[in-house]
Design a protein around this motif. Sequence first.
Motif, PDB file in Angstrom:
ATOM      1  N   ARG A   1       0.733  -1.010   0.005  1.00 51.31           N
ATOM      2  CA  ARG A   1       0.058  -0.007   0.051  1.00 51.31           C
ATOM      3  C   ARG A   1       0.893   1.506  -0.155  1.00 51.31           C
ATOM      4  N   TRP A   2       0.943   1.980  -1.140  1.00 53.63           N
ATOM      5  CA  TRP A   2       1.488   3.430  -1.229  1.00 53.63           C
ATOM      6  C   TRP A   2       0.475   4.332  -1.297  1.00 53.63           C
ATOM      7  N   HIS A   3       0.847   5.525  -0.778  1.00 56.79           N
ATOM      8  CA  HIS A   3      -0.337   6.817  -1.172  1.00 56.79           C
ATOM      9  C   HIS A   3       0.011   7.374  -2.529  1.00 56.79           C
ATOM     10  N   TYR A   4       1.283   7.270  -2.853  1.00 52.45           N
ATOM     11  CA  TYR A   4       1.538   8.214  -4.158  1.00 52.45           C
ATOM     12  C   TYR A   4       2.298   7.476  -5.042  1.00 52.45           C
ATOM     13  N   ALA A   5       1.932   7.872  -6.391  1.00 55.63           N
ATOM     14  CA  ALA A   5       2.947   7.025  -7.406  1.00 55.63           C
ATOM     15  C   ALA A   5       4.196   7.367  -7.370  1.00 55.63           C
ATOM     16  N   GLY A   6       4.751   8.443  -6.587  1.00 56.94           N
ATOM     17  CA  GLY A   6       6.120   8.645  -6.459  1.00 56.94           C
ATOM     18  C   GLY A   6       6.917   7.977  -5.519  1.00 56.94           C
ATOM     19  N   LEU A   7       6.541   6.606  -5.381  1.00 63.30           N
ATOM     20  CA  LEU A   7       7.193   5.754  -4.549  1.00 63.30           C
ATOM     21  C   LEU A   7       8.619   5.336  -4.922  1.00 63.30           C
ATOM     22  N   PRO A   8       9.425   4.928  -4.074  1.00 64.14           N
ATOM     23  CA  PRO A   8      11.050   4.797  -4.459  1.00 64.14           C
ATOM     24  C   PRO A   8      10.920   3.444  -5.530  1.00 64.14           C
ATOM     25  N   THR A   9      11.621   3.364  -6.686  1.00 67.27           N
ATOM     26  CA  THR A   9      11.864   2.266  -7.370  1.00 67.27           C
ATOM     27  C   THR A   9      13.308   2.052  -7.434  1.00 67.27           C
TER      28      THR A   9
ATOM     29  N   GLN B   1      -1.018  -4.410   9.824  1.00 66.99           N
ATOM     30  CA  GLN B   1      -2.443  -4.382   9.365  1.00 66.99           C
ATOM     31  C   GLN B   1      -2.848  -2.852   8.844  1.00 66.99           C
ATOM     32  N   CYS B   2      -3.249  -2.723   7.681  1.00 66.71           N
ATOM     33  CA  CYS B   2      -3.497  -1.305   7.064  1.00 66.71           C
ATOM     34  C   CYS B   2      -4.734  -1.011   7.875  1.00 66.71           C
ATOM     35  N   ALA B   3      -4.741   0.488   8.111  1.00 69.52           N
ATOM     36  CA  ALA B   3      -5.891   0.869   9.008  1.00 69.52           C
ATOM     37  C   ALA B   3      -7.220   0.669   8.220  1.00 69.52           C
ATOM     38  N   GLY B   4      -7.214   0.486   6.997  1.00 72.67           N
ATOM     39  CA  GLY B   4      -8.267   0.192   6.258  1.00 72.67           C
ATOM     40  C   GLY B   4      -8.672  -1.454   6.007  1.00 72.67           C
TER      41      GLY B   4
ATOM     42  N   PRO C   1      15.318   0.157   1.844  1.00 68.46           N
ATOM     43  CA  PRO C   1      16.074  -0.707   2.697  1.00 68.46           C
ATOM     44  C   PRO C   1      15.634  -0.936   4.094  1.00 68.46           C
ATOM     45  N   ILE C   2      14.926   0.219   4.709  1.00 68.05           N
ATOM     46  CA  ILE C   2      14.520   0.251   5.985  1.00 68.05           C
ATOM     47  C   ILE C   2      13.189   0.660   6.306  1.00 68.05           C
ATOM     48  N   ARG C   3      12.426   0.274   7.040  1.00 69.70           N
ATOM     49  CA  ARG C   3      11.141   0.664   7.617  1.00 69.70           C
ATOM     50  C   ARG C   3      10.840   0.727   9.029  1.00 69.70           C
ATOM     51  N   LEU C   4       9.975   1.777   9.370  1.00 71.02           N
ATOM     52  CA  LEU C   4       9.665   1.778  10.850  1.00 71.02           C
ATOM     53  C   LEU C   4       8.687   0.656  11.130  1.00 71.02           C
ATOM     54  N   VAL C   5       8.725  -0.164  12.146  1.00 68.34           N
ATOM     55  CA  VAL C   5       7.853  -1.069  12.616  1.00 68.34           C
ATOM     56  C   VAL C   5       7.543  -0.481  14.031  1.00 68.34           C
ATOM     57  N   VAL C   6       6.220  -0.335  14.060  1.00 70.08           N
ATOM     58  CA  VAL C   6       5.565   0.148  15.407  1.00 70.08           C
ATOM     59  C   VAL C   6       4.480  -1.037  15.914  1.00 70.08           C
ATOM     60  N   PRO C   7       5.286  -1.784  16.778  1.00 69.34           N
ATOM     61  CA  PRO C   7       4.361  -3.096  17.165  1.00 69.34           C
ATOM     62  C   PRO C   7       2.944  -2.739  17.790  1.00 69.34           C
ATOM     63  N   GLY C   8       1.959  -3.323  17.398  1.00 62.21           N
ATOM     64  CA  GLY C   8       0.652  -3.241  17.991  1.00 62.21           C
ATOM     65  C   GLY C   8      -0.011  -1.872  17.377  1.00 62.21           C
ATOM     66  N   TRP C   9       0.435  -1.144  16.582  1.00 58.68           N
ATOM     67  CA  TRP C   9      -0.019   0.072  15.950  1.00 58.68           C
ATOM     68  C   TRP C   9      -0.418  -0.457  14.430  1.00 58.68           C
ATOM     69  N   PHE C  10      -1.526   0.475  13.900  1.00 59.02           N
ATOM     70  CA  PHE C  10      -1.683   0.394  12.540  1.00 59.02           C
ATOM     71  C   PHE C  10      -0.494   0.621  11.704  1.00 59.02           C
ATOM     72  N   ALA C  11      -0.379   0.117  10.431  1.00 61.89           N
ATOM     73  CA  ALA C  11       0.805   0.100   9.519  1.00 61.89           C
ATOM     74  C   ALA C  11       0.770   1.449   8.791  1.00 61.89           C
ATOM     75  N   THR C  12      -0.156   2.318   9.136  1.00 63.61           N
ATOM     76  CA  THR C  12       0.396   3.809   8.602  1.00 63.61           C
ATOM     77  C   THR C  12       1.163   4.479   9.236  1.00 63.61           C
ATOM     78  N   TYR C  13       1.682   3.909  10.289  1.00 63.28           N
ATOM     79  CA  TYR C  13       2.497   4.283  11.208  1.00 63.28           C
ATOM     80  C   TYR C  13       4.158   3.768  10.772  1.00 63.28           C
TER      81      TYR C  13
ATOM     82  N   ASN D   1      -3.506   2.288  17.865  1.00 62.94           N
ATOM     83  CA  ASN D   1      -3.051   0.810  18.083  1.00 62.94           C
ATOM     84  C   ASN D   1      -4.455  -0.143  17.657  1.00 62.94           C
ATOM     85  N   TYR D   2      -4.087  -1.364  17.554  1.00 60.51           N
ATOM     86  CA  TYR D   2      -5.092  -2.463  17.148  1.00 60.51           C
ATOM     87  C   TYR D   2      -5.859  -2.779  18.019  1.00 60.51           C
ATOM     88  N   PRO D   3      -7.494  -2.773  17.745  1.00 58.30           N
ATOM     89  CA  PRO D   3      -8.306  -3.033  18.689  1.00 58.30           C
ATOM     90  C   PRO D   3      -8.266  -4.806  18.485  1.00 58.30           C
TER      91      PRO D   3
END
Lengths: 414, 142
Positions: A95-103, A143-146, A240-252, A300-302
Amino acid sequence: MQTDIRAARRDLLKAMLAFGASSALTACSKSIGLGTFTSLGLSDHLGQGPADMRPWARYPEKTDLIMLADRPPLLETPMSYFMSDRTPNDAYFVRWHYAGLPTHVDLRTFRLNVIGAVAKPLQLSFDDLLTKLEPVSATVFSQCAGNSRSFFKPQVAGAEWTHGAMGNAVYKGVRLRDVLKMAGVSSKAVEASFRGLDEPPLQSSPHFEKPLTIEHAMTGDAFIAYEMNGAPMPMLNGFPIRLVVPGWFATYWVKALSQITLRTEPLDNFWVNTAYRIPITPEHTEDPKHPSEVTTPLTNYPTRSIFVSPDGSGKLRKDVSTTIQGIAVDDGSGIRRVEVSTDGGQTWADTRLDAVIDKYSWRRWKLDWKPTKTGTCPLQCRATNAVGQTQPDYEWNHGGYRRCVIQTLNVEVV
Amino acid sequence: MQTLRVLAVLFLVGAGILAYALWGRSGREASVATEASAPQIPLNMLSTVQPVKDIELEYHMPDMPPGPGHEQFVTQCVVCHSPRYVLNQPVFARKTWTSEVHKMVKAYGAPITPLEEKDIVNYLVSWHGKEDAPAVPTENNR
């Protein structure tokens, strides 16, 4: 790449021929877009999966996934992958918001910048993260917020996911707080905010950026992952790296993380003030005719449980025992109970919980069941966590976020 | 004799199904094997051995129906995102499409004039929308 896609299409065509009859039968109201499209006599250039009418596509480093959109890509993981506890990298949702995602990423020049209210701004290379900080590893659910948005009635605008905008994976990386300590966070900082390499399509579009409070960033379990399931991350999942926020929705979970800003004032942007917000009401539910005026960012996740098998696509046989199974998740407090009803919620049976995998992982549950009569049977599942949080009977919100209502899955018994 | 003939037919059908299944499986396994056989570089050697990751995104743009507003739609909407962001939505009422298009202006800064906004909404309603329901609910008629 070309041949991959052609091969994928060929396989899909084969699958279509093999499943032609059944897919024609299951082409129900769920097939929103494409149904309308074909009824207009217009052409779509892709084959369709056997389970429903949505097109499938194969993107770089990914296997065949359900394609909700192509640019920017929204790719959903088919339910069958959730039978195992690690969702493979190539099947993980996108899931990306913008077409200008890194390639294109060059690790020789890539830097994670830590700026703002810090004693010493940092420019960390990929190898700095690998060598200068203590590694941590955890199995974490995202999990995606949606996720499951398409099941809200009335339907709401947004990516119309079924249940596949989620996954469970092992991540390895470094603690966010270790990176922040290295930079020396000012006592005036109230938030750390996160940006990736993705670029907005227009000068006037808001750059995607999400914040965590300084308490969360400095004392929570968030980490910066450079490895996913023992391999570098696919580009579409945040190489190469991403933030992992355990228990919180993937938007973070900001992908291709490239900038952390320590802020003395809270971040004020569209992604905080307008998007990803839910009503402040009991169960965060609101009346579709009178949406709530007061909202808050989702976090966070319900507590939630989802059927994985059966998935409603096949038929069960009367008097033949079958294993109903699924997954349950919460914000990390711990799933303690999952019950299943086979009679529309009148009676509930406890399922067997698999062993805990990890604090923020999903937990699997199973129940053997022998249907005793034919016809449509509504299966329901309900999870409860360690602090007694369970699932509501009803919910609706205008963003179609944070779905956690008790799932009802209609299965056909013959 | 009759039984034998039935058995033979059943055998042939069964063999056919088995052969098809094996053929399909072997193809799939082969393609999986090729992907898995790509050597995996240890993470700490990645930035020296294979520092560049490059992907090429192939888009799967669907055809859009012609009609009034088509040009404005292509110019103002498809410049940022695929028409699938319309296709993958429910068949919304005019009111919802109006607010969705306006969101592109207000939240995402799309340089769409109010006149163009109207044309785009009309275009979307014409093939993927419906007029707003009358004030009196008619839910039970549907």
